[in-house]
Design an enzyme around this catalytic site. Structure first.
Site, PDB file in Angstrom:
ATOM      1  N   HIS A   1      -9.300   4.340  -0.887  1.00 14.74           N
ATOM      2  CA  HIS A   1      -7.942   3.753  -0.810  1.00 14.74           C
ATOM      3  C   HIS A   1      -7.700   2.777  -1.980  1.00 14.74           C
ATOM      4  CE1 HIS A   1      -4.253   2.191   0.688  1.00 14.74           C
ATOM      5  NE2 HIS A   1      -4.698   1.271   1.506  1.00 14.74           N
TER       6      HIS A   1
ATOM      7  N   CYS B   1       0.809  -1.223   0.000  1.00 14.66           N
ATOM      8  CA  CYS B   1       0.000   0.000   0.000  1.00 14.66           C
ATOM      9  C   CYS B   1       0.837   1.266   0.000  1.00 14.66           C
ATOM     10  CB  CYS B   1      -0.956   0.001   1.180  1.00 14.66           C
ATOM     11  SG  CYS B   1      -2.094  -1.384   1.132  1.00 14.66           S
TER      12      CYS B   1
END
Lengths: 384, 384
Positions: B331, B83
């Site tokens: 996200h 991420c």
């Protein structure tokens, strides 16, 4: 920018490593390189890998490797550009040291492919091509190369058997490389009898997959002891072409190879005639021919002549695949670029054993991503 | 090293983009950034992405994006660190320009997640954790964060509802961000009624996935016109921790965040008290709390106090998630780092609209890969 020296390399044998995990393979190569360099700690880690998400359900290899080799807390990332991931990672490591940001970088290429079923690997390798415009229409990665080779035969009047010497030379050299997947000489006869994979590419035109890892340690050349910093990065360049073959201006010309090689020649202040050894990307024999042409060793359409004349052998005009190339050393995709670089370093050090090129000063490693869409070229120089 | 200025940014709305392919999303953000910067060509392209191999059966995004935006032949690679891929790509672009190798770099973060079935995305996201020691034992990525949060509640005596203000603040700020996935205010009551995903993490503790891309253009600050090079990279640092949570010395301390933040503070010559806006990585509210602590804004165990006191709001001591954060902006994993950076740039330019922080000089963006195993921190400064 600072000069960058390669002070250590490490390799594992390319094989089916059922007893080693992804991190163990990477760690074995990395720790070998660190021992070779005499360093116990690195400032940053760059991992070249293409397929671990699909093959090993493991992303995040930067952290995985840094932690496993006892360098937790070091900066670490994975770099991917399909089959040129290894050299792209090397280039990232090179820039980090050249910039002054990092003093000692580890670059590892790793791929563990044989755990996965064949169909999954075929799907994985096809992610190097254009998913929307090539793969969705049924093209596998071999098929793409077959189309290019077919066109090459048609345009330049060669026959498929004219490519045999690329593979024969590779298998011959691999006999002396303990890290190679194959130790098995082949002949023109076995080449012409080998089964067709995708016309005109037969089994002995194509490189084998495998599990493997290779690594290098890079440092600021001014900081290293003189005896350790004899091998420097004299040229480092990368260029892209369209992802899909059909979008290229000339499908038989590796434009990205020409671009990155020319840049690297200019940086090193040399031309092709000064390259003493060339580790090229012979994933398929057609790529061997195209690489020799784009790098300036043969005229367009004349790559196979070099092979037929023996110019590519150790002792020839431009020795290639001196440790077996992708063809016989094996092609663990994201690791291949680091194997190529490690082999050039061994040549420049004079540690290439039976396939040592006589007294080399410059060696070049060139790594191809996709069907020619992302090509990274490095030239290394031995300082005396 | 040369000073690096950020002269352009671009974003797409985070959403389910059924009508846009991966390359179109990346291209939209990249071209917006190039228009914003007033450049028609870049020297190199760095793509932050985590999941395209699995979600889109497409690797090799460097070549894909370079070609699509009309910059075929530019050097281009993908950078991955789960991420934090977006910020890791930004750091690669930063180093390429700082080193003197590249004059104008494009960095794009892109992720297209909603084409794939949910189970595939859960599997994909779990590749950020340790496949051998966490995922194979049944832990999903949410479950890992839930274990960390559970321990946090136990150690420091908080209750799950004490984390509500992180999410309420994020949703409040996202109302004014046209690129945010959610425009939907939430309350303490809706927070406490939201369904449990993995005890103690409920739906409103967790950030949503999505499709999106964001981009930035970096240049040598000395080459850019003064009015365009007002925003410079004052600090850039990355650090790792163990991939598996159980291997960490202290599972409630983001060591890699502390390391990279401290390095970035030193580079910028400032401390936390001079940061005017902080785009943190609130993938889960527990990560919001841990980030504030590791970056020096709260004592260990006191992160939730900052939220409860209102210090994290625009106008408070340390405004966070000023465009909605991961929680409400969304996200799209490999793109998130670039959204965070674009948002800090907008704040420093004074272009943040309704959620503008008053007269900021320094802004920080911090991107977390895995459960804290790869953390990249950037500090940007507005020069007047």
């Amino acid at each position: 920018m600072r000069d960058v020296a390669v002070i250590g390399i490490g390799q594992t044998k390319i094989d089916e490593h059922w007893d080693k995990s992804l991190r163990e393979l990477a760690g074995d190569a990395a720790l070998s390189a660190m021992i070779d360099a005499g360093v116990s700690k690195v400032d940053s880690v760059y991992v070249g890998n293409m397929l671990s998400d699909i093959s090993n359900l493991q992303a995040h290899l930067g952290s995985l490797v840094a932690d496993w080799i006892g360098n937790r807390f070091a900066e670490a990332v994975k770099i991917e550009s399909a089959c040129s991931s290894g050299s792209a990672a090397f280039r990232a490591g090179y820039l980090s040291v050249a910039s002054g940001e990092i003093d000692c970088a580890l670059v590892v290429g790793v791929e563990k492919m044989t755990d996965s079923p064949g169909a999954e690997i075929t799907t994985g390798l096809a992610t190097a091509a254009d998913a929307d415009w090539e793969v969705d229409h049924g093209l596998s990665f071999v098929a793409l190369n077959a189309l290019i080779m077919k066109r090459y035969l048609y345009e330049y009047g060669w026959e498929a058997r004219d490519f045999a010497e690329f593979s024969i030379n590779a298998h011959e050299n691999a006999m002396f490389n303990p890290y190679a997947r194959f130790h098995m000489p082949i002949t023109e006869s076995s080449f012409s009898k080998s089964p067709m994979i995708c016309d005109p590419i037969n089994l002995l035109d194509a490189s084998p997959i495998g599990d493997g890892a290779a690594a290098a340690i890079l440092v600021n050349a001014d900081m290293a002891p003189a005896n350790l910093s004899r091998i420097i990065v004299a040229g480092s360049a990368a260029a892209t072409d369209s992802l899909a073959v059909h979008s290229r201006k000339a499908p038989l010309w590796l434009w990205a190879a020409e671009q990155s090689t020319q840049k690297a020649y200019i940086q090193a202040g040399i031309g092709p005639e000064q390259i003493n050894v060339f580790e090229y990307h012979d994933a398929f024999t057609i790529m061997a021919a195209l690489s020799l042409e784009a790098a300036g060793f043969a005229e367009p359409g004349r790559g196979p002549s070099l092979a037929k004349e023996g110019a590519i052998k150790v002792g020839g005009k431009i020795p290639v695949a001196t440790f077996g190339g992708l063809k016989a050393r094996g092609h663990p995709v994201g690791a291949t670029g680091l194997y190529q670089i490690a082999e050039v370093i061994l040549q420049l050090r004079g540690e290439a054993g039976q396939t040592q090129v006589p007294d080399p000063e410059f060696g070049m490693a060139q790594n191809i991503g996709g069907s020619g869409s992302n090509i990274v070229t490095h030239i290394f120089q031995r300082l005396d």
